[in-house]
Design a protein around this motif. Structure first.
Motif, short mmCIF file in Angstrom:
data_model
loop_
_atom_site.label_atom_id
_atom_site.label_comp_id
_atom_site.label_asym_id
_atom_site.label_seq_id
_atom_site.Cartn_x
_atom_site.Cartn_y
_atom_site.Cartn_z
N GLU A 274 -54.36 68.46 -67.94
CA GLU A 274 -53.59 67.99 -69.11
C GLU A 274 -52.82 66.72 -68.77
O GLU A 274 -52.77 65.78 -69.58
CB GLU A 274 -52.63 69.08 -69.56
N VAL A 275 -52.23 66.67 -67.59
CA VAL A 275 -51.47 65.49 -67.18
C VAL A 275 -52.38 64.28 -67.08
O VAL A 275 -52.02 63.18 -67.53
CB VAL A 275 -50.76 65.75 -65.83
N GLU A 276 -53.57 64.45 -66.53
CA GLU A 276 -54.50 63.33 -66.42
C GLU A 276 -54.88 62.80 -67.80
O GLU A 276 -54.92 61.59 -68.02
CB GLU A 276 -55.76 63.78 -65.67
N LEU A 281 -54.47 58.61 -72.01
CA LEU A 281 -54.29 58.21 -73.40
C LEU A 281 -53.05 57.32 -73.56
O LEU A 281 -53.09 56.30 -74.25
CB LEU A 281 -54.18 59.45 -74.28
N PHE A 282 -51.95 57.72 -72.93
CA PHE A 282 -50.71 56.96 -73.07
C PHE A 282 -50.88 55.56 -72.51
O PHE A 282 -50.47 54.57 -73.14
CB PHE A 282 -49.56 57.68 -72.37
N GLY A 285 -52.56 53.00 -74.65
CA GLY A 285 -51.91 52.67 -75.91
C GLY A 285 -52.10 53.70 -77.01
O GLY A 285 -51.60 53.51 -78.12
N LYS A 286 -52.76 54.80 -76.73
CA LYS A 286 -53.01 55.84 -77.73
C LYS A 286 -51.90 56.89 -77.66
O LYS A 286 -52.12 58.03 -77.24
CB LYS A 286 -54.38 56.46 -77.50
N LYS A 287 -50.72 56.50 -78.09
CA LYS A 287 -49.56 57.36 -77.90
C LYS A 287 -49.60 58.61 -78.80
O LYS A 287 -49.16 59.68 -78.38
CB LYS A 287 -48.28 56.57 -78.15
N ALA A 288 -50.11 58.49 -79.99
CA ALA A 288 -50.23 59.66 -80.86
C ALA A 288 -51.21 60.67 -80.28
O ALA A 288 -50.95 61.88 -80.29
CB ALA A 288 -50.67 59.24 -82.26
N ALA A 290 -51.93 60.92 -77.12
CA ALA A 290 -51.30 61.46 -75.92
C ALA A 290 -50.37 62.61 -76.27
O ALA A 290 -50.35 63.65 -75.60
CB ALA A 290 -50.55 60.36 -75.17
N ALA A 291 -49.58 62.44 -77.33
CA ALA A 291 -48.67 63.51 -77.75
C ALA A 291 -49.46 64.73 -78.21
O ALA A 291 -49.09 65.87 -77.89
CB ALA A 291 -47.77 63.01 -78.87
N ALA A 292 -50.55 64.51 -78.92
CA ALA A 292 -51.36 65.63 -79.40
C ALA A 292 -52.00 66.39 -78.26
O ALA A 292 -52.34 67.58 -78.42
CB ALA A 292 -52.43 65.11 -80.36
N ALA A 293 -52.18 65.74 -77.12
CA ALA A 293 -52.81 66.38 -75.96
C ALA A 293 -51.85 67.27 -75.19
O ALA A 293 -52.27 67.95 -74.25
CB ALA A 293 -53.40 65.31 -75.03
N VAL A 294 -50.57 67.27 -75.55
CA VAL A 294 -49.58 68.11 -74.87
C VAL A 294 -49.65 69.52 -75.45
O VAL A 294 -49.33 69.73 -76.62
CB VAL A 294 -48.16 67.55 -75.04
#
Length: 346
Positions: A274-276, A281-282, A285-288, A290-294
């Motif tokens: 998950e961290v990778e 993603l972050f 530049g794909k911050k949204a 990246a957040a969805a992947a948490v």
């Protein structure tokens, strides 16, 4: 278990209700108020300003960055705050990370454990005021005799007599070596991204430090202050969704991809994949995304979210895991008053 108010560091402007919240925290029985710093607001000034309206709560930094000040300058700040507050200061220290240390403070990040040990030794010498302060360490030599020195440097004692030679020093630490060092040389551990599930692992790290020759404290004398988001809500899903964004920032953006201490904490919890993905993603530049992947469970590892019964139950779990102080953040007095009755496991 005691409770502390975590003010954190400021965003674009000072938090609007902090002054009232600090006073309300004291009235509600909180043991301490803490302020932090990153590369904006500092940690000492808010404690002096807002803390002047209090009489009992301890005033702690969590944390001041080693590279922001020389050890003697930090000791000056701490002894000043301790006098002004009548002996209520806690000096929380941390190394920060290479992006901040080298990018903001313009100093090398190398040898953080060695630097921490030397730094704490010098601060304690200033507070003890037993002799002019000297240090033969390679990171903070006193007097300075290196390139460019005039040769006129003189060992000094602080003009102001510190109120307490044993002013408590707590260290912010995340990795096993740093936590062990904390148990060896400090009075408390400021734990960020603490999870009760790994209490056994933390105890192994701490016990290594307590067992070292000359360790400063025993476990019974040592404080473990863990920061946690504590949110009373009947809609935990909405809060978890909000917290995903913050979590993805710290995992993916608060540190270099090659050396992000926050990301390493979650890897140790078992979230390597998950961290990778969050980091990838972050950083692209794909911050949204990246957040969805948490995942939900990653958020809930280090937070307490739910209705009043759930929050009270989880506070008990954290206390049973060894936490001696829970540091919580609240946006306003209303939220603090709602939370305060739950800050007991009796």
């Amino acid at each position: 278990m005691k409770f502390g108010l975590q003010l954190g560091y400021w965003g674009a402007a000072p938090p609007p209700h902090a002054a009232e919240v600090v006073v309300a925290a004291e009235e509600a029985g909180f043991d301490a108020v803490f302020a932090a710093e990153s590369w904006g607001s500092d940690a000492f000034t808010p404690l002096a300003w807002w803390g002047s309206a209090t009489e009992r709560v301890r005033l702690g930094t969590s944390v001041v960055q080693l590279s922001a000040r020389t050890p003697t300058a930090t000791a000056m700040h701490a002894l000043t705050l301790d006098h002004l507050s009548g002996g209520r200061a806690i000096l929380g220290l941390g190394v920060s990370g290479p992006q901040v240390v080298e990018g903001w403070y313009g100093q090398p990040f190398a040898k953080p454990l060695q630097r921490t040990r030397e730094y704490v030794e010098i601060v304690r010498k200033v507070l003890a005021r037993e002799a002019p302060v000297t240090s033969d360490g390679s990171n903070y030599p006193l007097p300075f005799t290196g390139a460019g020195a005039t040769g006129l440097g003189k060992p000094l004692k602080p003009i102001t007599h510190p109120l307490r030679a044993d002013l408590p020093i707590w260290l912010g630490a995340e990795g096993p070596k740093n936590v062990a060092l904390t148990a060896e040389i400090a009075d408390g551990w400021l734990a960020i991204y603490y999870t009760p599930r790994m209490a056994g692992v933390y105890n192994e790290w701490l016990d290594e430090g307590f067992a070292r020759p000359g360790a400063r404290r025993s476990r019974d004398e040592f404080e473990i202050a863990a920061t946690a988001q504590v949110i009373i809500t009947d809609d935990p899903a909405a809060e978890i969704e909000r917290m995903r964004w913050i979590t993805s920032l710290y995992i993916g953006g608060m540190g270099a991809p090659e050396l992000n201490f926050h990301a390493q904490v979650y890897r140790r919890m078992g979230y390597e994949k998950e961290v990778e993905e969050i980091g990838r993603l972050f950083q692209s530049g794909k911050k949204a995304e990246a957040a969805a992947a948490v995942p939900d469970e990653l958020v809930l590892e280090t937070a307490i979210v739910g209705n009043e019964a759930r929050v009270r139950e989880q506070i008990g779990v954290w206390e049973s895991s060894g936490v001696t102080m829970l540091l919580v953040s609240v946006p306003d007095v209303e939220q603090l008053k709602r939370l305060a009755p739950l800050l007991t496991t009796e």
